[in-house]
Motif scaffolding. Structure first.
Motif, short mmCIF file in Angstrom:
data_model
loop_
_atom_site.label_atom_id
_atom_site.label_comp_id
_atom_site.label_asym_id
_atom_site.label_seq_id
_atom_site.Cartn_x
_atom_site.Cartn_y
_atom_site.Cartn_z
N ALA A 149 11.74 17.11 39.14
CA ALA A 149 11.02 17.69 38.01
C ALA A 149 11.59 19.08 37.74
N ASP A 150 11.59 19.48 36.48
CA ASP A 150 12.12 20.79 36.12
C ASP A 150 11.28 21.91 36.72
N ASP A 151 11.97 22.92 37.23
CA ASP A 151 11.33 24.11 37.76
C ASP A 151 12.23 25.30 37.43
N ASP A 152 11.63 26.49 37.46
CA ASP A 152 12.41 27.68 37.17
C ASP A 152 13.27 28.06 38.37
N VAL A 153 14.57 28.08 38.17
CA VAL A 153 15.51 28.50 39.20
C VAL A 153 16.32 29.65 38.65
N LEU A 154 16.01 30.84 39.12
CA LEU A 154 16.74 32.04 38.70
C LEU A 154 16.76 32.19 37.18
N GLY A 155 15.61 31.86 36.57
CA GLY A 155 15.45 32.04 35.14
C GLY A 155 15.89 30.87 34.29
N THR A 156 16.33 29.78 34.91
CA THR A 156 16.79 28.60 34.19
C THR A 156 16.03 27.36 34.67
N LEU A 168 15.70 23.87 35.94
CA LEU A 168 16.60 22.89 36.53
C LEU A 168 15.79 21.80 37.21
N PRO A 169 16.31 20.58 37.24
CA PRO A 169 15.62 19.53 38.00
C PRO A 169 15.73 19.80 39.49
N VAL A 170 14.59 19.85 40.16
CA VAL A 170 14.56 20.09 41.60
C VAL A 170 13.70 19.02 42.26
N ALA A 180 18.12 21.43 49.19
CA ALA A 180 18.37 20.40 48.18
C ALA A 180 19.40 19.41 48.68
N VAL A 181 20.43 19.89 49.37
CA VAL A 181 21.43 19.00 49.96
C VAL A 181 20.78 18.08 50.98
N VAL A 182 19.85 18.62 51.77
CA VAL A 182 19.12 17.79 52.74
C VAL A 182 18.41 16.64 52.03
N GLU A 183 17.71 16.95 50.93
CA GLU A 183 16.98 15.91 50.21
C GLU A 183 17.93 14.90 49.57
N TYR A 184 19.08 15.38 49.10
CA TYR A 184 20.08 14.47 48.53
C TYR A 184 20.53 13.46 49.58
N SER A 204 23.28 22.49 38.50
CA SER A 204 22.35 21.78 39.37
C SER A 204 21.67 22.75 40.33
N GLN A 205 20.69 22.24 41.05
CA GLN A 205 19.99 23.02 42.07
C GLN A 205 20.88 23.27 43.29
N PHE A 206 22.03 22.61 43.34
CA PHE A 206 22.95 22.77 44.47
C PHE A 206 23.90 23.97 44.29
N ASN A 207 24.08 24.42 43.05
CA ASN A 207 25.10 25.45 42.78
C ASN A 207 24.78 26.76 43.48
#
Length: 547
Positions: free
Chosen positions: A28-35, A37-39, A217-221, A405-408
């Motif tokens: 679901a989209d969430d705010d990541v550093l002002g953007t 992103l799907p997390v 996020a990598v763990v969940e992937y 992505s949330q991985f960047n």
């Protein structure tokens, strides 16, 4: 018989169920550093949570080497003891950097977990760096202390901070406080957790900063991939898989995508130490019943040359991934023909240090249907091909690969200019690589134009050129990659000498070796008095230069 398209459709349905609303891996989209992103909705927020949960695996083996076996419970106790020493004896606090300069060993992993679990930042130094490069890492990261093995300690004679030895200090500290509580820290998701260095396009390695959010996020992937395997009938539980670790822990392939997620999933790590040795590695595959292995093409090439893979029982190995360097269609076919475990298990992928994990991945079906592809974007990754103006290109058009992505990564450590050049305000990462999308699959044309990839190690010519032009006998130079049958590429240098110079190739090689990691030192040289070819703007025309 079901087609590849049928399997693809079924996989998409299952993945959508897992990542859709209410799914175990809901995005679901969430705010990541002002953007936005799907997390992953059901995610952990700090790396120490992974450590705390790992004790549930208790007496199962976590890390095994040729002569050691460390259980999850033992690992957790060692991390707790070391974390207490770092905090109380050395005053390491949240946000402080702890540099790790060592070859692969269990202590590397223990030091990593002790560092990030107290909110400090683990900094992976390349174990092949020269003293000069090591000094740059110290200056850039400004660590509170360095953990180094004997070989790396020799490069740190003038280090301004404490240097703890792997062989003596860390081996004592991991058992110094056997009753220490598991560490934790009050960190935010986007706080730095790791810094890994990439070869510098402008002459110095840059530190890619990865956050707690990135690694979790990598763990969940990886958990999602494990869940999909089980849905499609894989008989092994995730905790029964065994992962062979042969690539350096200062790379994302071994740290972010093996050591970190396998503590979370309860899987075993079979850790090969020392130089790559085909018999030792295949012996470990047989002995530990290894199921998963990510290797660079150079390792795969050496196994083909060895010719003895059939003498080992490698039937447990069901996933064999090529990582860190490009490989040709013909080479992949040679692997399928020459290595018994590669026939139906070979996969390929595309990723960067800056992206923490794969950007795109190609499974055996992808490679069979579309040879040469690096696969489709992985879950949670948005990938576009854009022109120099940043406009999105269409099907089959070549341009730069952009990724969000949330991985960047967060950015480059203490390098705002490089960060701004790579990541826009909307968190799109400009990779510098050229490629195209065809039927949803990524195909690369070239990687960062001048990049040399030697045995899986990224080498930027500018870094070597910066060293060579400082030599008083060098007027100008150009460094480029040339084909090599084992390493993929090796480094070559064309050096324009100053008038009247009598400097030799050997002298230049020795000069470079004193300043650079050994794998960056040119193996082929051409010394000349002729100026390099340049265009109207004065830029060297690299395509016209030959060794």
């Amino acid at each position: 018989m079901p087609s590849e398209t049928d399997h693809r459709a079924a996989a998409l349905v299952q993945a959508a169920a897992l990542t859709g609303p209410g799914g175990r891996f809901e995005l679901a989209d969430d705010d990541v550093l002002g953007t936005p992103l799907p997390v992953f909705t059901h995610r952990q927020r700090a790396l120490h949570e992974v450590l705390h949960a790992s004790v549930a695996h208790a007496d199962r083996d976590f890390v095994v080497t040729a002569d050691r076996r460390i259980t999850f419970a033992e690992h957790a106790a060692q991390v707790a003891s070391l974390a207490q020493v770092l905090r109380e004896q050395y005053g390491v606090a949240k946000g402080d950097r702890v540099a790790i300069a060592a070859a692969n060993c269990p202590e590397w992993i223990t030091t990593f977990w002790a560092t990030v679990s107290i909110g400090a930042v683990a900094v992976g130094f390349n174990a092949w760096w020269s003293p000069r490069e090591m000094a740059h890492g110290i200056d850039n990261a400004e660590p509170a202390l360095v953990v180094a093995d004997a070989r790396q300690s020799a490069k740190l004679a003038d280090c301004p901070v404490p240097v703890l030895s792997v062989e003596d200090d860390i081996s004592r500290f991991v058992t110094a406080h056997p009753d220490a509580p598991l560490p934790s820290a009050d960190v935010a998701e986007d706080d730095p957790a790791v810094i890994l260095y990439t070869s510098g396009t402008s002459g110095r390695p840059k530190g890619a900063v990865h956050t707690h959010r990135n690694l979790l996020a990598v763990v969940e992937y990886h958990r999602l991939n494990d869940a999909l395997l089980q849905i499609f009938g894989d008989p092994l539980r995730p905790q029964d898989r065994v992962y062979l670790l042969t690539l350096p822990l200062f790379h994302i392939a071994s740290l972010h995508n093996l050591a970190v997620p396998r503590l979370a999933t309860g899987s075993r790590i079979a850790l090969h130490q020392g130089a790559f040795d085909v018999d030792a590695v295949l012996g470990m595959v047989e002995r530990e019943r290894v199921t998963n292995w990510g290797a660079v093409p150079t390792m795969a090439h050496r196994m083909l040359e060895h010719g003895g893979a059939h003498r080992y029982d490698t039937s447990s190995l069901t996933s064999f991934a090529l990582a860190s360097a490009p490989s040709s269609i013909a080479f992949k076919e040679r692997l399928r023909e020459g290595l018994p475990f590669a026939k139906n298990s070979l996969v390929d992928s595309y990723g960067l240090t800056e992206t923490c994990t794969a950007v795109a991945a190609a499974n055996p079906q992808d490679l069979a249907e579309a040879p040469g592809t690096l696969g489709r974007p992985v879950t949670g990754v948005r990938l576009e091909i854009r022109d120099p103006a940043g406009e999105v290109l269409g099907e089959g058009e070549e341009g730069e690969v952009w990724v969000r992505s949330q991985f960047n990564m967060l950015g480059y450590w203490r390098d705002s200019a490089a960060t701004a050049g790579a990541i826009g305000a909307d968190r799109w990462l400009r990779t510098g690589d050229l490629g195209q999308l065809r039927e949803g699959r990524l195909y690369l044309s070239s990687r960062r134009s001048d990049l040399i990839i030697r045995g899986g190690e990224n080498i930027y010519p500018a870094e070597i050129e910066t060293v060579l032009v400082d030599h008083p006998d060098v007027r100008e130079c150009l460094v480029l990659g040339v084909p090599h049958p084992d390493l993929g590429q090796e480094v070559a240098a064309v050096v324009v000498l100053a008038a009247g110079s009598t400097v030799t190739e050997e002298a230049l090689r020795e000069y470079a070796a004193a300043e650079l990691a050994y794998f960056k030192v040119p193996k082929q040289w051409r010394l000349t008095a002729d100026a390099l070819p340049r265009n109207a703007t004065g830029k060297v025309i690299r395509t016209e230069v030959r060794v």
